[in-house]
Design a protein around this motif. Structure first.
Motif, PDB file in Angstrom:
ATOM      1  N   PHE A   1       0.868  -1.315  -0.045  1.00 52.67           N
ATOM      2  CA  PHE A   1      -0.048   0.111  -0.096  1.00 52.67           C
ATOM      3  C   PHE A   1       1.013   1.344   0.171  1.00 52.67           C
ATOM      4  O   PHE A   1       2.009   1.423   0.747  1.00 52.67           O
TER       5      PHE A   1
ATOM      6  N   THR B   1       1.611   5.291   1.440  1.00 51.74           N
ATOM      7  CA  THR B   1       0.958   5.747   2.466  1.00 51.74           C
ATOM      8  C   THR B   1      -0.262   6.333   2.878  1.00 51.74           C
ATOM      9  O   THR B   1      -0.969   5.995   3.803  1.00 51.74           O
TER      10      THR B   1
ATOM     11  N   SER C   1       2.990   0.030   4.992  1.00 48.89           N
ATOM     12  CA  SER C   1       2.770   0.905   3.651  1.00 48.89           C
ATOM     13  C   SER C   1       4.074   1.384   3.313  1.00 48.89           C
ATOM     14  O   SER C   1       5.033   1.352   4.070  1.00 48.89           O
TER      15      SER C   1
END
Length: 214
Positions: free
Chosen positions: A168, A170, A182
């Motif tokens: 992912f 951030t 992240s």
């Protein structure tokens, strides 16, 4: 020489996908490679068709597909794709396969033909977390990696290809549970650039132990 790099559009509950967002940040040339960027749909079947059309047009020497792996904390080049589609959630067209082969006439699995260990090493040397993954899942990411290697096996024998999963970005984890991994988008893009440099510099992979113990 040319490298075609793909990234998926957003899927599931996400409004953005770090895969293609990072691809868009890459320069148009890396080492001696011209970089061709392509967004692909998170849809079984259609993603492979989009990829094949681009390969027919551009005739790339290398193809590198990028996908999101939410929950991973590192950039992970994939070693293997399996001949299986099994969707935990429907794809963006509403299709949710169950124990379905990617290709009825394909082998159980294909190995990446890119120097994946050299790619991991190059990313790590840039100070970015990376490890070699031995499972690309059973969703559209694994489907596209398998389809890419099937196409190479049957139609593009002079092309090399593989897949990288990224965490992912951030902004995606702001409202997710505490501790959700992240990575900054620019860091993801830098990791991809490092990986591409390794592809350009390594005709064959390095010899290094990167196996798993479980």
């Amino acid at each position: 020489m040319k490298l075609l790099i793909t990234g998926f559009d957003p899927f599931g509950s996400e409004s953005i996908n770090p895969a293609y967002e990072a691809v868009k940040l890459l320069p148009d040339s890396i080492r001696d490679l011209d970089i061709i960027k392509l967004e692909v749909p998170t849809v079984f079947g259609q993603a492979g068709e989009t990829l094949k059309q681009a390969m027919d047009i551009h005739q790339p020497d290398y193809v590198l597909c990028i996908g999101q792996a939410g929950g991973r904390s590192a950039v992970t080049p994939e070693k293997i794709a399996i001949n299986l589609m099994d969707g935990r959630i429907p794809d963006n067209a509403g299709y949710q396969p169950f124990d379905t082969p990617v290709r009825e006439d394909g082998p159980a699995a294909y190995f990446s033909s890119l120097p994946v260990k050299a790619m991991v090493q190059a990313i790590r040397e840039a100070g970015i977390p990376s490890f070699l993954s031995y499972t690309a899942g059973t969703y559209v990411c694994n489907y596209l990696m398998y389809e890419l290697l099937y196409l190479i096996d049957h139609h593009y024998p002079n092309t090399k290809g593989g897949f990288i999963h990224v965490p992912f970005m951030t902004s995606q984890v702001v409202n997710k549970p505490n501790g959700t991994p992240s990575m900054d988008l620019k860091t993801i893009a830098s990791a991809l650039e490092n990986a591409i440099e390794a592809i350009a510099e390594n005709e064959t992979d390095i010899q290094a132990n990167m196996g798993e113990t479980h």
